[in-house]
Scaffold this motif. Sequence first.
Motif, mmCIF file in Angstrom:
data_model
loop_
_atom_site.group_PDB
_atom_site.id
_atom_site.type_symbol
_atom_site.label_atom_id
_atom_site.label_comp_id
_atom_site.label_asym_id
_atom_site.label_seq_id
_atom_site.Cartn_x
_atom_site.Cartn_y
_atom_site.Cartn_z
ATOM 1 N N ALA A 30 0.934 -1.308 0.203
ATOM 2 C CA ALA A 30 0.052 0.138 -0.116
ATOM 3 C C ALA A 30 0.817 1.238 -0.043
ATOM 4 C CB ALA A 30 -0.904 0.181 1.057
ATOM 5 N N ALA A 31 0.290 2.386 -0.433
ATOM 6 C CA ALA A 31 1.438 3.592 -0.594
ATOM 7 C C ALA A 31 1.884 4.049 0.578
ATOM 8 C CB ALA A 31 0.348 4.679 -1.197
ATOM 9 N N SER A 32 1.207 3.978 1.817
ATOM 10 C CA SER A 32 1.930 4.566 2.818
ATOM 11 C C SER A 32 2.896 3.457 3.669
ATOM 12 C CB SER A 32 0.751 4.656 4.062
ATOM 13 O OG SER A 32 0.471 3.419 4.384
ATOM 14 N N TYR B 242 -1.213 -7.895 0.517
ATOM 15 C CA TYR B 242 -1.432 -6.434 1.088
ATOM 16 C C TYR B 242 -1.503 -6.446 2.653
ATOM 17 C CZ TYR B 242 -2.536 -5.360 -3.670
ATOM 18 O OH TYR B 242 -2.472 -5.226 -5.240
ATOM 19 N N LYS C 153 1.762 5.315 13.764
ATOM 20 C CA LYS C 153 0.782 4.075 13.155
ATOM 21 C C LYS C 153 -0.608 3.840 14.014
ATOM 22 C CE LYS C 153 2.164 -0.246 13.021
ATOM 23 N NZ LYS C 153 2.901 -1.476 12.675
ATOM 24 N N TYR D 176 -4.391 1.923 14.489
ATOM 25 C CA TYR D 176 -5.450 1.030 13.804
ATOM 26 C C TYR D 176 -6.831 1.379 14.002
ATOM 27 C CZ TYR D 176 -1.455 -2.160 14.396
ATOM 28 O OH TYR D 176 -0.171 -2.841 14.134
ATOM 29 N N TRP E 122 -7.117 6.003 -1.653
ATOM 30 C CA TRP E 122 -5.960 5.957 -2.861
ATOM 31 C C TRP E 122 -6.489 6.692 -4.051
ATOM 32 C CZ3 TRP E 122 -1.185 7.140 -2.894
ATOM 33 C CH2 TRP E 122 -0.356 6.791 -4.038
ATOM 34 N N TYR F 54 -3.784 0.697 -2.959
ATOM 35 C CA TYR F 54 -4.220 1.116 -1.837
ATOM 36 C C TYR F 54 -3.527 2.038 -1.234
ATOM 37 C CZ TYR F 54 -6.647 -3.326 -2.682
ATOM 38 O OH TYR F 54 -7.284 -4.182 -3.404
ATOM 39 N N LEU F 55 -4.215 2.886 -0.177
ATOM 40 C CA LEU F 55 -3.278 4.009 0.444
ATOM 41 C C LEU F 55 -2.953 3.261 1.680
ATOM 42 C CD1 LEU F 55 -2.474 6.819 1.087
ATOM 43 C CD2 LEU F 55 -4.820 7.270 2.040
ATOM 44 N N PHE F 56 -3.604 2.768 2.530
ATOM 45 C CA PHE F 56 -3.125 2.107 3.659
ATOM 46 C C PHE F 56 -3.479 0.617 3.757
ATOM 47 C CE2 PHE F 56 -4.873 6.247 5.340
ATOM 48 C CZ PHE F 56 -3.507 6.908 5.645
ATOM 49 N N PRO F 57 -2.332 -0.248 4.430
ATOM 50 C CA PRO F 57 -2.631 -1.349 4.521
ATOM 51 C C PRO F 57 -3.604 -1.718 5.816
ATOM 52 C CG PRO F 57 -0.512 -1.008 5.918
ATOM 53 C CD PRO F 57 -1.144 0.163 5.041
ATOM 54 N N TRP F 58 -3.865 -3.040 5.884
ATOM 55 C CA TRP F 58 -4.985 -3.436 6.883
ATOM 56 C C TRP F 58 -4.679 -4.775 7.410
ATOM 57 C CZ3 TRP F 58 -5.582 -3.106 1.597
ATOM 58 C CH2 TRP F 58 -6.061 -4.484 1.025
ATOM 59 N N VAL G 54 -4.602 0.274 8.891
ATOM 60 C CA VAL G 54 -3.318 0.513 9.680
ATOM 61 C C VAL G 54 -2.933 1.889 8.956
ATOM 62 C CG1 VAL G 54 -1.252 0.110 10.199
ATOM 63 C CG2 VAL G 54 -2.875 -1.906 9.941
ATOM 64 N N ASP H 21 -1.229 5.464 8.796
ATOM 65 C CA ASP H 21 0.172 6.284 9.094
ATOM 66 C C ASP H 21 -0.489 7.627 8.991
ATOM 67 O OD1 ASP H 21 2.146 7.921 8.904
ATOM 68 O OD2 ASP H 21 3.223 6.533 7.555
ATOM 69 N N PHE I 64 1.051 10.330 7.010
ATOM 70 C CA PHE I 64 1.125 10.150 5.532
ATOM 71 C C PHE I 64 0.324 11.227 4.514
ATOM 72 C CE2 PHE I 64 0.856 7.739 1.594
ATOM 73 C CZ PHE I 64 2.234 7.689 1.239
#
Lengths: 279, 134
Positions: free
Chosen positions: A100-102, A276, B2, B4, B18, B34-38, B49, B51, B54
């Motif tokens: 993912a981007a971040s 991911y 970080k 949650y 994103w 995707y912007l953030f993972p999960w 998750v 940031d 960011f």
Amino acid sequence: MGFPVHLAVLARKRSNSYVGPLDAYATNALALWGLSYRLLSSYTGALFRVRRTGDDEMDVLAGADGTFDLGSLNGFVGSDPWWFSQFYDQTGNGIHLTYAASGQPRGAIDGNGLVYAYAETGPNDKAMVKTGLSIAVTDSTHWTVFGSPSYQTYGAGFYTSTDRQRMPTNIGAVVGADFNYGSGTVAQVSGTNTGLYSATFQAGVSGNRINVGTASATGTKPSEAVTIIEIGMPAQFGGFQPRWVANAPVYAGGVWIADVGNTNADAIQQIGKDLYFAQ
Amino acid sequence: MKLYIPAPAARAMSDALWSLSRPASVRNPSDTQYLFPWIKALDDSHWLVVDTDFEINVHPLAEINGIAPILQPFVDAGELPADTLGALSALIESKRGGKLVPWEVFPQFFKDQAKTTAQMNDTGLLVQQIDAEA
């Protein structure tokens, strides 16, 4: 950017018959990721994908000589910051590392003309790989890991099978001598991560390599076929740190699966590809 | 930092966020999606998750389209103010071509539920990891 390409890289470019640094260790390789080189001569795809400041992306290929296309990369990113959005698996198993981007690591070229990745923040801020590869091991009492490449490899790896997210961290593997990491014990973790699985790991013991046969892990087979992998190759910690650590260069990574201590062939029944989960 | 955030539709939410930087019309299948993972926690709940620092580029074509259907049920349930989507849409329009720190525009409802890694461990949602001995 703009470092002179190292002579060794130029020498490689003159070769017409490329030999991958991990050709001899392709057996049981589950996934291999290399930034500056094709790790296997059989691999002809892109090495990685980069994202530049404007958020456009591009694959970076390797030539017939095995080295990454520096000119193409420089032309795309210019002098701006750039990040890795994917590391492509060179085994053909399709286990690409996709971020993912971040969570994308920054990219750079070192003084030897090699590509590396590093974290902008840390330590222990983001996992390099943390995924739900589902590998069911079907032998009786022992399972797994670590086909250990030997001297002067470009990458090594481990995997630990656990129940869900219960994994020890900092379990060992190294990059090869070419990448100038520290010496001494590579990594050693002993302990219990959950009540379901007791593991003793000894991965690599001397110098800047993993000795063939020394790396192993044994334990009771996990009760469910969910495997967590964490892997990475920071070059300056004398060992393996599976999370991005600020400013620790990473050049390559990989995972091997090896059978230990039994006569039944392990069966890799399923390999999930939802990558991911890197966080 | 970080944090949650509980998010049953974490994947869709991350994709939609994103899209503010890379709308589907300009995004290739091999690009970042995707912007953030999960993560999936031990109780099977999904958490984004985030940031919190960011920053993203906001594309000139950015729309609220992908985010609206995710937030609408929270508005319908009264958990988010009725004007949430309108305000967010206006904000996105105002940021087109500029920068945005997504965490700063998360509705307070979600921020109030955010947990640190330590809090996730303490509540049994993540298992604490073992440090290296070497």
